[in-house]
Design a protein around this motif. Structure first.
Motif, PDB file in Angstrom:
ATOM      1  N   GLY A  61       0.811  -1.207   0.000  1.00  0.00           N
ATOM      2  CA  GLY A  61       0.000   0.000   0.000  1.00  0.00           C
ATOM      3  C   GLY A  61       0.846   1.260   0.000  1.00  0.00           C
ATOM      4  O   GLY A  61       0.533   2.231  -0.694  1.00  0.00           O
ATOM      5  N   ARG A  63      -6.209   2.316   2.182  1.00  0.00           N
ATOM      6  CA  ARG A  63      -7.109   1.208   1.879  1.00  0.00           C
ATOM      7  C   ARG A  63      -6.629  -0.085   2.548  1.00  0.00           C
ATOM      8  O   ARG A  63      -7.423  -0.816   3.143  1.00  0.00           O
ATOM      9  N   GLN A  64      -5.340  -0.348   2.458  1.00  0.00           N
ATOM     10  CA  GLN A  64      -4.797  -1.557   3.082  1.00  0.00           C
ATOM     11  C   GLN A  64      -4.937  -1.499   4.601  1.00  0.00           C
ATOM     12  O   GLN A  64      -5.203  -2.516   5.255  1.00  0.00           O
ATOM     13  N   SER A  76      -8.637   5.793  -1.532  1.00  0.00           N
ATOM     14  CA  SER A  76      -8.987   4.525  -0.890  1.00  0.00           C
ATOM     15  C   SER A  76     -10.489   4.271  -0.975  1.00  0.00           C
ATOM     16  O   SER A  76     -10.940   3.126  -0.952  1.00  0.00           O
ATOM     17  N   LEU A  77     -11.284   5.336  -1.096  1.00  0.00           N
ATOM     18  CA  LEU A  77     -12.734   5.197  -1.192  1.00  0.00           C
ATOM     19  C   LEU A  77     -13.171   4.662  -2.544  1.00  0.00           C
ATOM     20  O   LEU A  77     -14.338   4.315  -2.725  1.00  0.00           O
ATOM     21  N   THR A  78     -12.246   4.621  -3.508  1.00  0.00           N
ATOM     22  CA  THR A  78     -12.548   4.058  -4.825  1.00  0.00           C
ATOM     23  C   THR A  78     -11.877   2.705  -5.000  1.00  0.00           C
ATOM     24  O   THR A  78     -11.670   2.258  -6.123  1.00  0.00           O
ATOM     25  N   SER A  79     -11.489   2.086  -3.900  1.00  0.00           N
ATOM     26  CA  SER A  79     -10.938   0.720  -3.840  1.00  0.00           C
ATOM     27  C   SER A  79      -9.532   0.585  -4.400  1.00  0.00           C
ATOM     28  O   SER A  79      -9.074  -0.524  -4.649  1.00  0.00           O
ATOM     29  N   ALA A 103      -5.807   0.123  -3.911  1.00  0.00           N
ATOM     30  CA  ALA A 103      -5.153  -0.509  -2.758  1.00  0.00           C
ATOM     31  C   ALA A 103      -3.903   0.252  -2.332  1.00  0.00           C
ATOM     32  O   ALA A 103      -2.791  -0.274  -2.360  1.00  0.00           O
ATOM     33  N   GLU A 104      -4.085   1.516  -1.921  1.00  0.00           N
ATOM     34  CA  GLU A 104      -2.941   2.268  -1.393  1.00  0.00           C
ATOM     35  C   GLU A 104      -2.885   2.087   0.117  1.00  0.00           C
ATOM     36  O   GLU A 104      -3.584   1.248   0.687  1.00  0.00           O
ATOM     37  N   ALA A 148      -7.333   0.052   6.196  1.00  0.00           N
ATOM     38  CA  ALA A 148      -8.749  -0.172   6.486  1.00  0.00           C
ATOM     39  C   ALA A 148      -9.092  -1.661   6.406  1.00  0.00           C
ATOM     40  O   ALA A 148      -9.855  -2.173   7.238  1.00  0.00           O
ATOM     41  N   VAL A 149      -8.550  -2.348   5.404  1.00  0.00           N
ATOM     42  CA  VAL A 149      -8.797  -3.786   5.277  1.00  0.00           C
ATOM     43  C   VAL A 149      -8.236  -4.536   6.485  1.00  0.00           C
ATOM     44  O   VAL A 149      -8.891  -5.415   7.069  1.00  0.00           O
TER      45      VAL A 149
END
Length: 232
Positions: free
Chosen positions: A19, A185-186, A176-179, A181-182, A188-189
Protein backbone atom coordinates in the motif's frame (compact mmCIF):
# COMPACT_ATOMS: atom_id res chain seq x y z
CA UNK A 1 1.21 -6.59 18.79
CA UNK A 2 4.26 -6.90 16.57
CA UNK A 3 2.83 -10.08 15.05
CA UNK A 4 0.16 -7.94 13.38
CA UNK A 5 2.85 -6.25 11.28
CA UNK A 6 4.90 -9.32 10.45
CA UNK A 7 5.64 -10.15 6.84
CA UNK A 8 4.18 -13.32 5.41
CA UNK A 9 0.91 -15.12 6.06
CA UNK A 10 0.90 -14.32 9.77
CA UNK A 11 0.83 -10.52 9.58
CA UNK A 12 -0.11 -7.47 7.56
CA UNK A 13 3.37 -6.12 6.90
CA UNK A 14 3.30 -7.19 3.24
CA UNK A 15 -0.03 -5.50 2.59
CA UNK A 16 0.98 -2.25 4.26
CA UNK A 17 4.29 -2.21 2.36
CA UNK A 18 2.47 -2.71 -0.95
CA UNK A 19 0.00 0.00 0.00
CA UNK A 20 2.85 2.39 0.79
CA UNK A 21 4.45 1.60 -2.58
CA UNK A 22 1.18 2.39 -4.37
CA UNK A 23 0.82 5.63 -2.38
CA UNK A 24 4.32 6.81 -3.28
CA UNK A 25 3.96 5.77 -6.92
CA UNK A 26 0.63 7.58 -7.19
CA UNK A 27 1.95 10.74 -5.53
CA UNK A 28 5.18 10.79 -7.58
CA UNK A 29 3.34 10.22 -10.87
CA UNK A 30 0.70 12.86 -10.22
CA UNK A 31 3.24 15.40 -8.97
CA UNK A 32 5.61 14.98 -11.93
CA UNK A 33 2.92 15.13 -14.60
CA UNK A 34 0.86 17.72 -12.74
CA UNK A 35 3.75 20.16 -12.29
CA UNK A 36 4.67 19.88 -15.97
CA UNK A 37 1.02 20.42 -16.94
CA UNK A 38 0.83 23.40 -14.59
CA UNK A 39 3.83 24.96 -16.29
CA UNK A 40 2.13 24.48 -19.67
CA UNK A 41 -1.06 26.05 -18.33
CA UNK A 42 0.93 29.06 -17.16
CA UNK A 43 2.35 29.47 -20.67
CA UNK A 44 -1.04 28.98 -22.35
CA UNK A 45 -2.47 31.69 -20.13
CA UNK A 46 -0.16 34.18 -21.85
CA UNK A 47 -1.42 33.43 -25.37
CA UNK A 48 -4.33 35.82 -25.30
CA UNK A 49 -7.60 36.75 -23.64
CA UNK A 50 -9.46 33.60 -24.71
CA UNK A 51 -6.66 31.27 -23.61
CA UNK A 52 -6.37 33.10 -20.31
CA UNK A 53 -10.12 32.73 -19.72
CA UNK A 54 -9.98 28.99 -20.43
CA UNK A 55 -7.05 28.44 -18.06
CA UNK A 56 -8.61 30.55 -15.33
CA UNK A 57 -11.85 28.58 -15.65
CA UNK A 58 -9.94 25.30 -15.38
CA UNK A 59 -7.94 26.47 -12.38
CA UNK A 60 -11.04 27.82 -10.63
CA UNK A 61 -12.95 24.56 -11.11
CA UNK A 62 -10.23 22.23 -9.87
CA UNK A 63 -9.23 24.47 -6.97
CA UNK A 64 -12.83 25.16 -5.96
CA UNK A 65 -14.35 21.67 -6.11
CA UNK A 66 -13.46 19.34 -3.18
CA UNK A 67 -10.78 16.82 -4.11
CA UNK A 68 -12.93 13.85 -3.12
CA UNK A 69 -15.71 15.01 -5.42
CA UNK A 70 -13.25 15.39 -8.31
CA UNK A 71 -12.01 11.84 -7.70
CA UNK A 72 -15.58 10.51 -7.68
CA UNK A 73 -16.45 12.37 -10.89
CA UNK A 74 -13.41 10.94 -12.65
CA UNK A 75 -13.89 7.46 -11.21
CA UNK A 76 -17.56 7.14 -12.16
CA UNK A 77 -17.80 9.56 -15.06
CA UNK A 78 -14.77 8.59 -17.13
CA UNK A 79 -16.00 5.04 -17.62
CA UNK A 80 -19.39 6.26 -18.81
CA UNK A 81 -17.79 8.71 -21.22
CA UNK A 82 -15.34 6.15 -22.64
CA UNK A 83 -18.06 3.54 -23.10
CA UNK A 84 -20.32 6.09 -24.80
CA UNK A 85 -17.56 7.08 -27.22
CA UNK A 86 -16.73 3.43 -27.91
CA UNK A 87 -20.41 2.62 -28.49
CA UNK A 88 -20.67 5.44 -31.04
CA UNK A 89 -17.99 3.58 -33.05
CA UNK A 90 -19.81 0.28 -32.70
CA UNK A 91 -17.70 -1.20 -29.89
CA UNK A 92 -20.02 -2.65 -27.27
CA UNK A 93 -17.72 -4.95 -25.27
CA UNK A 94 -17.08 -4.17 -21.62
CA UNK A 95 -14.31 -1.64 -20.99
CA UNK A 96 -12.60 -1.87 -17.63
CA UNK A 97 -10.51 1.17 -16.70
CA UNK A 98 -7.80 0.87 -14.06
CA UNK A 99 -8.69 2.42 -10.72
CA UNK A 100 -5.09 3.55 -10.32
CA UNK A 101 -5.22 5.30 -13.71
CA UNK A 102 -8.47 7.11 -12.89
CA UNK A 103 -7.18 8.17 -9.47
CA UNK A 104 -3.93 9.38 -11.00
CA UNK A 105 -5.83 11.31 -13.67
CA UNK A 106 -7.99 13.08 -11.09
CA UNK A 107 -5.11 13.98 -8.77
CA UNK A 108 -2.96 15.09 -11.71
CA UNK A 109 -5.64 17.52 -12.87
CA UNK A 110 -5.89 18.94 -9.35
CA UNK A 111 -2.10 19.22 -9.05
CA UNK A 112 -1.89 20.95 -12.43
CA UNK A 113 -4.37 23.61 -11.31
CA UNK A 114 -2.47 24.40 -8.12
CA UNK A 115 0.90 24.28 -9.90
CA UNK A 116 -0.33 26.73 -12.55
CA UNK A 117 -1.07 29.26 -9.80
CA UNK A 118 2.32 28.68 -8.17
CA UNK A 119 4.11 29.28 -11.47
CA UNK A 120 1.96 32.33 -12.21
CA UNK A 121 2.96 33.88 -8.90
CA UNK A 122 6.61 32.93 -9.43
CA UNK A 123 6.62 34.45 -12.91
CA UNK A 124 5.17 37.70 -11.56
CA UNK A 125 8.18 38.05 -9.24
CA UNK A 126 10.70 37.93 -12.12
CA UNK A 127 11.53 41.40 -13.53
CA UNK A 128 10.14 41.76 -17.05
CA UNK A 129 13.22 43.70 -18.01
CA UNK A 130 15.20 40.48 -18.20
CA UNK A 131 12.98 39.05 -20.93
CA UNK A 132 12.99 42.37 -22.75
CA UNK A 133 16.80 42.38 -22.64
CA UNK A 134 16.88 38.82 -23.99
CA UNK A 135 14.64 39.79 -26.90
CA UNK A 136 16.79 42.85 -27.52
CA UNK A 137 19.77 40.50 -27.94
CA UNK A 138 17.84 38.59 -30.58
CA UNK A 139 16.71 35.59 -28.49
CA UNK A 140 13.70 33.73 -29.83
CA UNK A 141 10.86 33.88 -27.25
CA UNK A 142 11.12 30.12 -26.63
CA UNK A 143 14.88 30.34 -26.16
CA UNK A 144 14.55 33.38 -23.90
CA UNK A 145 12.05 31.52 -21.74
CA UNK A 146 14.21 28.40 -21.55
CA UNK A 147 17.48 30.18 -20.74
CA UNK A 148 16.37 33.27 -18.82
CA UNK A 149 12.96 32.85 -17.23
CA UNK A 150 12.58 29.10 -16.62
CA UNK A 151 15.62 28.66 -14.31
CA UNK A 152 14.48 31.56 -12.12
CA UNK A 153 10.88 30.38 -12.29
CA UNK A 154 11.73 26.96 -10.92
CA UNK A 155 13.84 28.43 -8.12
CA UNK A 156 11.10 30.81 -6.95
CA UNK A 157 8.44 28.09 -7.23
CA UNK A 158 10.25 25.53 -5.04
CA UNK A 159 8.48 26.41 -1.73
CA UNK A 160 5.06 26.42 -3.37
CA UNK A 161 5.69 23.16 -5.18
CA UNK A 162 6.89 21.64 -1.90
CA UNK A 163 3.54 22.52 -0.31
CA UNK A 164 1.70 20.99 -3.26
CA UNK A 165 3.66 17.76 -2.81
CA UNK A 166 2.67 17.55 0.87
CA UNK A 167 -0.99 18.23 0.05
CA UNK A 168 -0.94 15.67 -2.75
CA UNK A 169 0.62 13.08 -0.48
CA UNK A 170 -2.30 13.42 1.93
CA UNK A 171 -4.87 13.52 -0.88
CA UNK A 172 -3.78 10.08 -2.03
CA UNK A 173 -5.63 8.70 1.01
CA UNK A 174 -8.89 9.83 -0.60
CA UNK A 175 -8.58 7.32 -3.44
CA UNK A 176 -8.99 4.52 -0.89
CA UNK A 177 -12.73 5.20 -1.19
CA UNK A 178 -12.55 4.06 -4.82
CA UNK A 179 -10.94 0.72 -3.84
CA UNK A 180 -7.41 1.60 -4.99
CA UNK A 181 -5.15 -0.51 -2.76
CA UNK A 182 -2.94 2.27 -1.39
CA UNK A 183 -1.80 2.65 2.21
CA UNK A 184 -5.08 3.91 3.63
CA UNK A 185 -7.11 1.21 1.88
CA UNK A 186 -4.80 -1.56 3.08
CA UNK A 187 -4.95 -0.15 6.61
CA UNK A 188 -8.75 -0.17 6.49
CA UNK A 189 -8.80 -3.79 5.28
CA UNK A 190 -6.39 -4.84 8.02
CA UNK A 191 -8.38 -2.92 10.64
CA UNK A 192 -11.59 -4.64 9.58
CA UNK A 193 -10.04 -8.10 9.49
CA UNK A 194 -8.36 -7.86 12.89
CA UNK A 195 -10.85 -5.58 14.70
CA UNK A 196 -7.90 -3.34 15.62
CA UNK A 197 -8.81 -0.08 13.84
CA UNK A 198 -6.93 2.25 16.17
CA UNK A 199 -3.72 0.25 15.85
CA UNK A 200 -3.62 0.19 12.06
CA UNK A 201 -4.85 3.73 11.56
CA UNK A 202 -2.27 4.98 14.06
CA UNK A 203 0.48 3.15 12.17
CA UNK A 204 -0.79 4.61 8.87
CA UNK A 205 -0.77 8.09 10.43
CA UNK A 206 2.79 7.54 11.63
CA UNK A 207 3.90 6.47 8.14
CA UNK A 208 2.32 9.57 6.57
CA UNK A 209 3.95 11.72 9.25
CA UNK A 210 7.40 10.26 8.61
CA UNK A 211 7.07 10.74 4.84
CA UNK A 212 5.93 14.34 5.36
CA UNK A 213 8.84 15.10 7.68
CA UNK A 214 11.33 13.64 5.20
CA UNK A 215 9.71 15.60 2.38
CA UNK A 216 9.87 18.86 4.34
CA UNK A 217 13.53 18.30 5.12
CA UNK A 218 14.24 17.55 1.48
CA UNK A 219 12.52 20.75 0.35
CA UNK A 220 14.31 22.79 3.04
CA UNK A 221 17.66 21.36 1.99
CA UNK A 222 16.91 22.19 -1.64
CA UNK A 223 15.98 25.76 -0.69
CA UNK A 224 19.22 26.19 1.28
CA UNK A 225 21.26 24.87 -1.62
CA UNK A 226 19.53 27.28 -3.98
CA UNK A 227 20.19 30.17 -1.57
CA UNK A 228 23.89 29.23 -1.37
CA UNK A 229 24.20 29.03 -5.16
CA UNK A 230 22.51 32.41 -5.57
CA UNK A 231 24.87 33.95 -2.98
CA UNK A 232 27.85 32.82 -5.04
Amino acid sequence: MLDLFAFGDTGWGDELARGLAVTLALAATCFTVGVFAGLLLMLVRRKGRFSRAIVEFYVTIFRGVPELLVIYLFFFGTGIMVRSIAASFGYTDHINLSGFFLAALALTCITAAYSAEVFRGAAASIPQGQMEAARAFGFHPAKAFRLVELPQLLIVAVPGLGNIWLILLKDTALVSLTSVAELMRQSAVAAGATFRPFTFYAVAALIYFVISILSERGVSRLERRIAINEAH
